[in-house]
Motif scaffolding. Sequence first.
Motif, PDB file in Angstrom:
ATOM      1  N   MET A  54       0.802  -1.214   0.000  1.00  0.00           N
ATOM      2  CA  MET A  54       0.000   0.000   0.000  1.00  0.00           C
ATOM      3  C   MET A  54       0.840   1.272   0.000  1.00  0.00           C
ATOM      4  O   MET A  54       1.931   1.308   0.559  1.00  0.00           O
ATOM      5  CB  MET A  54      -0.921   0.009   1.218  1.00  0.00           C
ATOM      6  CG  MET A  54      -1.887   1.168   1.240  1.00  0.00           C
ATOM      7  SD  MET A  54      -3.018   1.108   2.620  1.00  0.00           S
ATOM      8  CE  MET A  54      -4.158  -0.107   2.044  1.00  0.00           C
ATOM      9  N   LYS A  55       0.284   2.284  -0.636  1.00  0.00           N
ATOM     10  CA  LYS A  55       0.890   3.615  -0.636  1.00  0.00           C
ATOM     11  C   LYS A  55      -0.232   4.636  -0.442  1.00  0.00           C
ATOM     12  O   LYS A  55      -1.291   4.516  -1.049  1.00  0.00           O
ATOM     13  CB  LYS A  55       1.610   3.881  -1.959  1.00  0.00           C
ATOM     14  CG  LYS A  55       2.304   5.217  -2.003  1.00  0.00           C
ATOM     15  CD  LYS A  55       3.149   5.355  -3.252  1.00  0.00           C
ATOM     16  CE  LYS A  55       3.973   6.630  -3.181  1.00  0.00           C
ATOM     17  NZ  LYS A  55       5.032   6.645  -4.170  1.00  0.00           N
ATOM     18  N   ARG A  56       0.031   5.618   0.412  1.00  0.00           N
ATOM     19  CA  ARG A  56      -0.935   6.688   0.664  1.00  0.00           C
ATOM     20  C   ARG A  56      -0.327   8.015   0.220  1.00  0.00           C
ATOM     21  O   ARG A  56       0.823   8.298   0.521  1.00  0.00           O
ATOM     22  CB  ARG A  56      -1.284   6.751   2.146  1.00  0.00           C
ATOM     23  CG  ARG A  56      -1.987   5.519   2.652  1.00  0.00           C
ATOM     24  CD  ARG A  56      -2.108   5.585   4.183  1.00  0.00           C
ATOM     25  NE  ARG A  56      -2.693   4.399   4.738  1.00  0.00           N
ATOM     26  CZ  ARG A  56      -2.024   3.321   5.152  1.00  0.00           C
ATOM     27  NH1 ARG A  56      -0.709   3.307   5.062  1.00  0.00           N
ATOM     28  NH2 ARG A  56      -2.645   2.290   5.648  1.00  0.00           N
ATOM     29  N   LEU A  57      -1.123   8.816  -0.475  1.00  0.00           N
ATOM     30  CA  LEU A  57      -0.690  10.128  -0.939  1.00  0.00           C
ATOM     31  C   LEU A  57      -1.680  11.175  -0.437  1.00  0.00           C
ATOM     32  O   LEU A  57      -2.885  10.935  -0.429  1.00  0.00           O
ATOM     33  CB  LEU A  57      -0.622  10.159  -2.463  1.00  0.00           C
ATOM     34  CG  LEU A  57       0.329   9.148  -3.089  1.00  0.00           C
ATOM     35  CD1 LEU A  57      -0.020   8.914  -4.536  1.00  0.00           C
ATOM     36  CD2 LEU A  57       1.753   9.639  -2.960  1.00  0.00           C
ATOM     37  N   PHE A  58      -1.162  12.330  -0.029  1.00  0.00           N
ATOM     38  CA  PHE A  58      -2.000  13.377   0.558  1.00  0.00           C
ATOM     39  C   PHE A  58      -1.816  14.695  -0.184  1.00  0.00           C
ATOM     40  O   PHE A  58      -0.761  14.955  -0.758  1.00  0.00           O
ATOM     41  CB  PHE A  58      -1.615  13.601   2.026  1.00  0.00           C
ATOM     42  CG  PHE A  58      -1.784  12.380   2.875  1.00  0.00           C
ATOM     43  CD1 PHE A  58      -2.976  12.127   3.516  1.00  0.00           C
ATOM     44  CD2 PHE A  58      -0.743  11.474   3.034  1.00  0.00           C
ATOM     45  CE1 PHE A  58      -3.134  10.998   4.301  1.00  0.00           C
ATOM     46  CE2 PHE A  58      -0.886  10.341   3.817  1.00  0.00           C
ATOM     47  CZ  PHE A  58      -2.096  10.104   4.452  1.00  0.00           C
ATOM     48  N   THR A  59      -2.842  15.537  -0.119  1.00  0.00           N
ATOM     49  CA  THR A  59      -2.764  16.898  -0.639  1.00  0.00           C
ATOM     50  C   THR A  59      -3.576  17.809   0.275  1.00  0.00           C
ATOM     51  O   THR A  59      -4.635  17.417   0.765  1.00  0.00           O
ATOM     52  CB  THR A  59      -3.271  17.008  -2.089  1.00  0.00           C
ATOM     53  OG1 THR A  59      -3.159  18.362  -2.504  1.00  0.00           O
ATOM     54  CG2 THR A  59      -4.690  16.536  -2.245  1.00  0.00           C
ATOM     55  N   GLU A  60      -3.052  18.994   0.505  1.00  0.00           N
ATOM     56  CA  GLU A  60      -3.740  19.963   1.362  1.00  0.00           C
ATOM     57  C   GLU A  60      -4.519  20.989   0.553  1.00  0.00           C
ATOM     58  O   GLU A  60      -5.555  21.463   0.987  1.00  0.00           O
ATOM     59  CB  GLU A  60      -2.724  20.696   2.253  1.00  0.00           C
ATOM     60  CG  GLU A  60      -2.116  19.823   3.320  1.00  0.00           C
ATOM     61  CD  GLU A  60      -3.111  19.321   4.342  1.00  0.00           C
ATOM     62  OE1 GLU A  60      -4.049  20.075   4.687  1.00  0.00           O
ATOM     63  OE2 GLU A  60      -2.965  18.177   4.784  1.00  0.00           O
ATOM     64  N   ASP A  67      -5.443  16.156  -9.334  1.00  0.00           N
ATOM     65  CA  ASP A  67      -4.062  16.614  -9.197  1.00  0.00           C
ATOM     66  C   ASP A  67      -3.159  15.753 -10.082  1.00  0.00           C
ATOM     67  O   ASP A  67      -3.043  14.545  -9.879  1.00  0.00           O
ATOM     68  CB  ASP A  67      -3.637  16.519  -7.734  1.00  0.00           C
ATOM     69  CG  ASP A  67      -2.283  17.152  -7.473  1.00  0.00           C
ATOM     70  OD1 ASP A  67      -1.315  16.768  -8.151  1.00  0.00           O
ATOM     71  OD2 ASP A  67      -2.216  18.006  -6.577  1.00  0.00           O
ATOM     72  N   GLN A  68      -2.507  16.371 -11.072  1.00  0.00           N
ATOM     73  CA  GLN A  68      -1.690  15.620 -12.022  1.00  0.00           C
ATOM     74  C   GLN A  68      -0.484  14.960 -11.380  1.00  0.00           C
ATOM     75  O   GLN A  68      -0.104  13.851 -11.765  1.00  0.00           O
ATOM     76  CB  GLN A  68      -1.242  16.527 -13.163  1.00  0.00           C
ATOM     77  CG  GLN A  68      -2.368  16.904 -14.088  1.00  0.00           C
ATOM     78  CD  GLN A  68      -1.902  17.764 -15.244  1.00  0.00           C
ATOM     79  OE1 GLN A  68      -0.807  18.322 -15.212  1.00  0.00           O
ATOM     80  NE2 GLN A  68      -2.729  17.873 -16.264  1.00  0.00           N
ATOM     81  N   ALA A  69       0.121  15.605 -10.404  1.00  0.00           N
ATOM     82  CA  ALA A  69       1.287  15.023  -9.730  1.00  0.00           C
ATOM     83  C   ALA A  69       0.900  13.763  -8.972  1.00  0.00           C
ATOM     84  O   ALA A  69       1.618  12.753  -8.995  1.00  0.00           O
ATOM     85  CB  ALA A  69       1.920  16.045  -8.789  1.00  0.00           C
ATOM     86  N   ILE A  70      -0.243  13.799  -8.302  1.00  0.00           N
ATOM     87  CA  ILE A  70      -0.705  12.620  -7.557  1.00  0.00           C
ATOM     88  C   ILE A  70      -1.091  11.510  -8.524  1.00  0.00           C
ATOM     89  O   ILE A  70      -0.743  10.343  -8.310  1.00  0.00           O
ATOM     90  CB  ILE A  70      -1.861  12.992  -6.610  1.00  0.00           C
ATOM     91  CG1 ILE A  70      -1.303  13.833  -5.459  1.00  0.00           C
ATOM     92  CG2 ILE A  70      -2.576  11.749  -6.100  1.00  0.00           C
ATOM     93  CD1 ILE A  70      -2.319  14.282  -4.448  1.00  0.00           C
ATOM     94  N   THR A  71      -1.790  11.850  -9.594  1.00  0.00           N
ATOM     95  CA  THR A  71      -2.159  10.834 -10.596  1.00  0.00           C
ATOM     96  C   THR A  71      -0.911  10.184 -11.173  1.00  0.00           C
ATOM     97  O   THR A  71      -0.864   8.959 -11.340  1.00  0.00           O
ATOM     98  CB  THR A  71      -3.002  11.475 -11.718  1.00  0.00           C
ATOM     99  OG1 THR A  71      -4.177  12.039 -11.142  1.00  0.00           O
ATOM    100  CG2 THR A  71      -3.399  10.449 -12.761  1.00  0.00           C
ATOM    101  N   PHE A  72       0.127  10.971 -11.450  1.00  0.00           N
ATOM    102  CA  PHE A  72       1.387  10.431 -11.961  1.00  0.00           C
ATOM    103  C   PHE A  72       1.997   9.451 -10.955  1.00  0.00           C
ATOM    104  O   PHE A  72       2.462   8.369 -11.326  1.00  0.00           O
ATOM    105  CB  PHE A  72       2.364  11.564 -12.266  1.00  0.00           C
ATOM    106  CG  PHE A  72       3.713  11.083 -12.701  1.00  0.00           C
ATOM    107  CD1 PHE A  72       3.923  10.605 -13.985  1.00  0.00           C
ATOM    108  CD2 PHE A  72       4.784  11.081 -11.812  1.00  0.00           C
ATOM    109  CE1 PHE A  72       5.170  10.147 -14.383  1.00  0.00           C
ATOM    110  CE2 PHE A  72       6.028  10.620 -12.198  1.00  0.00           C
ATOM    111  CZ  PHE A  72       6.228  10.156 -13.485  1.00  0.00           C
ATOM    112  N   GLU A  73       2.015   9.814  -9.664  1.00  0.00           N
ATOM    113  CA  GLU A  73       2.566   8.939  -8.617  1.00  0.00           C
ATOM    114  C   GLU A  73       1.773   7.637  -8.507  1.00  0.00           C
ATOM    115  O   GLU A  73       2.343   6.565  -8.322  1.00  0.00           O
ATOM    116  CB  GLU A  73       2.590   9.650  -7.268  1.00  0.00           C
ATOM    117  CG  GLU A  73       3.716  10.625  -7.113  1.00  0.00           C
ATOM    118  CD  GLU A  73       5.088   9.968  -7.219  1.00  0.00           C
ATOM    119  OE1 GLU A  73       5.324   8.920  -6.566  1.00  0.00           O
ATOM    120  OE2 GLU A  73       5.925  10.491  -7.953  1.00  0.00           O
TER     121      GLU A  73
END
Length: 127
Positions: A54-60, A67-73
């Motif tokens: 699992m990997k979790r990504l956050f944005t404030e 969010d393109q950066a999160i989609t890329f990750e």
Amino acid sequence: MRFKRYADSPLKKKARRGFRGYPIASVNYYGPDDKRASKVAVSVVAFDGAEPIMKRLFTEDSDARTDQAITFEVLRFIQEHGAKSVAMMNRIIGCPHEEGIDYPDGEVCPQCPFWAYRDRWTGEVIQ
């Protein structure tokens, strides 16, 4: 003849393809309400019964769904683990805080009152 218009997101395109075998990736969005996703949880299961990675990504400041950066990750993580299938919901499915970690087990999240008495799968109030 009318053409169906699908989202341009490569992540949604992968999910539309359906089950193509293992490894399978799961992408889930979480937010303080049902309007903005502040967290995305991605997991990959290598075979039936295997423990997920699992990997979790956050944005404030933005929506994790756009969010393109999160989609890329997310796409990079899926490709890194060789997922053939992608499953994802078309909505935010709950609070970004984790029960037992961010607040005590069995209680509602004090930071996200929107989800306190709401069914995470239907979005309907249950009490």
